[in-house]
Design a protein around this motif. Structure first.
Motif, PDB file in Angstrom:
ATOM      1  N   ASP A 156      44.897 -49.882  32.384  1.00  0.00           N
ATOM      2  CA  ASP A 156      44.676 -49.541  33.786  1.00  0.00           C
ATOM      3  C   ASP A 156      45.926 -49.228  34.592  1.00  0.00           C
ATOM      4  OD1 ASP A 156      45.732 -52.099  33.850  1.00  0.00           O
ATOM      5  OD2 ASP A 156      44.280 -52.860  35.303  1.00  0.00           O
ATOM      6  N   ARG A 157      47.059 -49.020  33.930  1.00  0.00           N
ATOM      7  CA  ARG A 157      48.294 -48.773  34.678  1.00  0.00           C
ATOM      8  C   ARG A 157      49.195 -47.835  33.897  1.00  0.00           C
ATOM      9  NH1 ARG A 157      50.510 -51.900  38.820  1.00  0.00           N
ATOM     10  NH2 ARG A 157      48.747 -53.263  38.488  1.00  0.00           N
ATOM     11  N   ALA A 158      49.873 -46.964  34.623  1.00  0.00           N
ATOM     12  CA  ALA A 158      50.878 -46.084  34.011  1.00  0.00           C
ATOM     13  C   ALA A 158      52.131 -46.121  34.876  1.00  0.00           C
ATOM     14  CB  ALA A 158      50.360 -44.653  33.899  1.00  0.00           C
ATOM     15  N   ILE A 159      53.254 -46.287  34.206  1.00  0.00           N
ATOM     16  CA  ILE A 159      54.548 -46.244  34.879  1.00  0.00           C
ATOM     17  C   ILE A 159      55.212 -44.941  34.443  1.00  0.00           C
ATOM     18  CG2 ILE A 159      56.796 -47.349  35.139  1.00  0.00           C
ATOM     19  CD1 ILE A 159      55.328 -50.017  34.576  1.00  0.00           C
ATOM     20  N   VAL A 160      55.631 -44.175  35.427  1.00  0.00           N
ATOM     21  CA  VAL A 160      56.200 -42.855  35.173  1.00  0.00           C
ATOM     22  C   VAL A 160      57.717 -42.940  35.296  1.00  0.00           C
ATOM     23  CG1 VAL A 160      56.190 -40.427  35.844  1.00  0.00           C
ATOM     24  CG2 VAL A 160      54.120 -41.811  36.148  1.00  0.00           C
ATOM     25  N   SER A 161      58.409 -42.543  34.229  1.00  0.00           N
ATOM     26  CA  SER A 161      59.874 -42.511  34.233  1.00  0.00           C
ATOM     27  C   SER A 161      60.368 -41.497  35.252  1.00  0.00           C
ATOM     28  CB  SER A 161      60.386 -42.112  32.846  1.00  0.00           C
ATOM     29  OG  SER A 161      60.037 -43.083  31.896  1.00  0.00           O
ATOM     30  N   GLY A 162      61.644 -41.608  35.586  1.00  0.00           N
ATOM     31  CA  GLY A 162      62.240 -40.690  36.543  1.00  0.00           C
ATOM     32  C   GLY A 162      62.082 -39.237  36.126  1.00  0.00           C
ATOM     33  N   HIS A 163      61.621 -38.423  37.048  1.00  0.00           N
ATOM     34  CA  HIS A 163      61.443 -36.982  36.856  1.00  0.00           C
ATOM     35  C   HIS A 163      62.251 -36.249  37.922  1.00  0.00           C
ATOM     36  CE1 HIS A 163      58.070 -38.032  34.316  1.00  0.00           C
ATOM     37  NE2 HIS A 163      57.689 -36.769  34.191  1.00  0.00           N
ATOM     38  N   GLY A 164      62.681 -35.059  37.583  1.00  0.00           N
ATOM     39  CA  GLY A 164      63.315 -34.169  38.538  1.00  0.00           C
ATOM     40  C   GLY A 164      62.502 -32.897  38.654  1.00  0.00           C
ATOM     41  N   PRO A 165      62.972 -31.946  39.436  1.00  0.00           N
ATOM     42  CA  PRO A 165      62.248 -30.686  39.597  1.00  0.00           C
ATOM     43  C   PRO A 165      62.269 -29.869  38.305  1.00  0.00           C
ATOM     44  CG  PRO A 165      64.314 -30.658  40.838  1.00  0.00           C
ATOM     45  CD  PRO A 165      64.175 -32.017  40.259  1.00  0.00           C
ATOM     46  N   GLN A 166      61.133 -29.258  38.012  1.00  0.00           N
ATOM     47  CA  GLN A 166      60.980 -28.448  36.805  1.00  0.00           C
ATOM     48  C   GLN A 166      60.552 -27.037  37.160  1.00  0.00           C
ATOM     49  OE1 GLN A 166      58.237 -31.077  34.423  1.00  0.00           O
ATOM     50  NE2 GLN A 166      58.875 -29.580  32.902  1.00  0.00           N
ATOM     51  N   ASP A 167      60.991 -26.095  36.351  1.00  0.00           N
ATOM     52  CA  ASP A 167      60.504 -24.722  36.441  1.00  0.00           C
ATOM     53  C   ASP A 167      59.069 -24.712  35.909  1.00  0.00           C
ATOM     54  OD1 ASP A 167      60.007 -21.956  35.139  1.00  0.00           O
ATOM     55  OD2 ASP A 167      61.709 -21.637  36.482  1.00  0.00           O
ATOM     56  N   VAL A 168      58.138 -24.158  36.690  1.00  0.00           N
ATOM     57  CA  VAL A 168      56.736 -24.187  36.287  1.00  0.00           C
ATOM     58  C   VAL A 168      56.415 -23.199  35.171  1.00  0.00           C
ATOM     59  CG1 VAL A 168      55.911 -25.077  38.504  1.00  0.00           C
ATOM     60  CG2 VAL A 168      55.988 -22.606  38.119  1.00  0.00           C
ATOM     61  N   VAL A 169      57.336 -22.317  34.849  1.00  0.00           N
ATOM     62  CA  VAL A 169      57.097 -21.345  33.779  1.00  0.00           C
ATOM     63  C   VAL A 169      57.540 -21.883  32.430  1.00  0.00           C
ATOM     64  CG1 VAL A 169      57.630 -19.031  32.919  1.00  0.00           C
ATOM     65  CG2 VAL A 169      57.232 -19.390  35.365  1.00  0.00           C
ATOM     66  N   ASP A 170      58.792 -22.323  32.328  1.00  0.00           N
ATOM     67  CA  ASP A 170      59.312 -22.719  31.008  1.00  0.00           C
ATOM     68  C   ASP A 170      59.608 -24.209  30.864  1.00  0.00           C
ATOM     69  OD1 ASP A 170      61.700 -23.088  32.378  1.00  0.00           O
ATOM     70  OD2 ASP A 170      62.751 -21.442  31.399  1.00  0.00           O
ATOM     71  N   GLY A 171      59.401 -25.006  31.908  1.00  0.00           N
ATOM     72  CA  GLY A 171      59.617 -26.449  31.820  1.00  0.00           C
ATOM     73  C   GLY A 171      61.063 -26.889  31.916  1.00  0.00           C
ATOM     74  N   SER A 172      61.978 -25.948  32.103  1.00  0.00           N
ATOM     75  CA  SER A 172      63.394 -26.308  32.211  1.00  0.00           C
ATOM     76  C   SER A 172      63.657 -27.016  33.541  1.00  0.00           C
ATOM     77  CB  SER A 172      64.273 -25.062  32.103  1.00  0.00           C
ATOM     78  OG  SER A 172      64.013 -24.198  33.199  1.00  0.00           O
ATOM     79  N   ILE A 173      64.808 -27.641  33.639  1.00  0.00           N
ATOM     80  CA  ILE A 173      65.216 -28.280  34.886  1.00  0.00           C
ATOM     81  C   ILE A 173      65.440 -27.180  35.917  1.00  0.00           C
ATOM     82  CG2 ILE A 173      66.970 -29.719  35.969  1.00  0.00           C
ATOM     83  CD1 ILE A 173      67.482 -30.837  33.066  1.00  0.00           C
TER      84      ILE A 173
END
Length: 159
Positions: free
Chosen positions: A31-48
């Protein structure tokens, strides 16, 4: 997401020299999910995604807010891929920890991280999207991204 004209990015494309020995989404029980730190991603190729730098120094506040929104899409994408019913598995947002790369005199961290919080509420609604939050400044963040966010969500129990 479609109503807002937003697209989830593909899986994060990590630079080849980087090793990340952790899960982007760590499921805790059923019942729980912890999400690691994320930064902005390009929505086309997934790159930073850029622009890169510190908010209030190399970047404007509006660029920081947009980076926070893109970071929300990155987190949504990771949750969508990790959860059995995608984003429909999210019962409630619990908390968000937002970090803003900035200079020592910058004081508008909450305004920047509002880009993330506003995206959560736009997608999940004011009840499911309600969350506790902190927004802090950092002298630098990985890959010179302006924003990094970690989160915790409650999940619908499987039937």
């Amino acid at each position: 997401l479609a109503r807002l004209g937003w697209t989830l990015p593909p899986a994060i494309a990590v630079p080849p020299h980087v090793v990340l020995p952790f899960a982007f989404v760590h499921l805790v029980g059923e019942d729980r999910a912890i999400v690691s730190g994320h930064g902005p991603q390009d929505v086309v190729d997934g790159s930073i995604a850029g622009p890169f730098g510190r908010v209030g120094v190399e970047l404007t506040i509006d660029e920081g807010i947009e980076a926070a929104r893109l970071t929300a899409l990155s987190v949504f994408g990771s949750l969508h891929r990790a959860l059995p019913n995608g984003l429909a598995s999210v019962k409630q947002w619990v908390r968000i920890r937002g970090m803003v790369s900035c200079g020592p005199d910058f004081e508008l961290h909450p305004r920047v991280i509002n880009g993330f919080s506003d995206a959560v509420i736009a997608v999940f609604g004011p009840e499911k999207g309600a969350h506790a939050r902190c927004a802090v400044g950092q002298s630098s963040l990985p890959f010179k991204t302006p924003v990094e966010v970690e989160a915790e969500v409650l999940l619908e129990k499987p039937s």
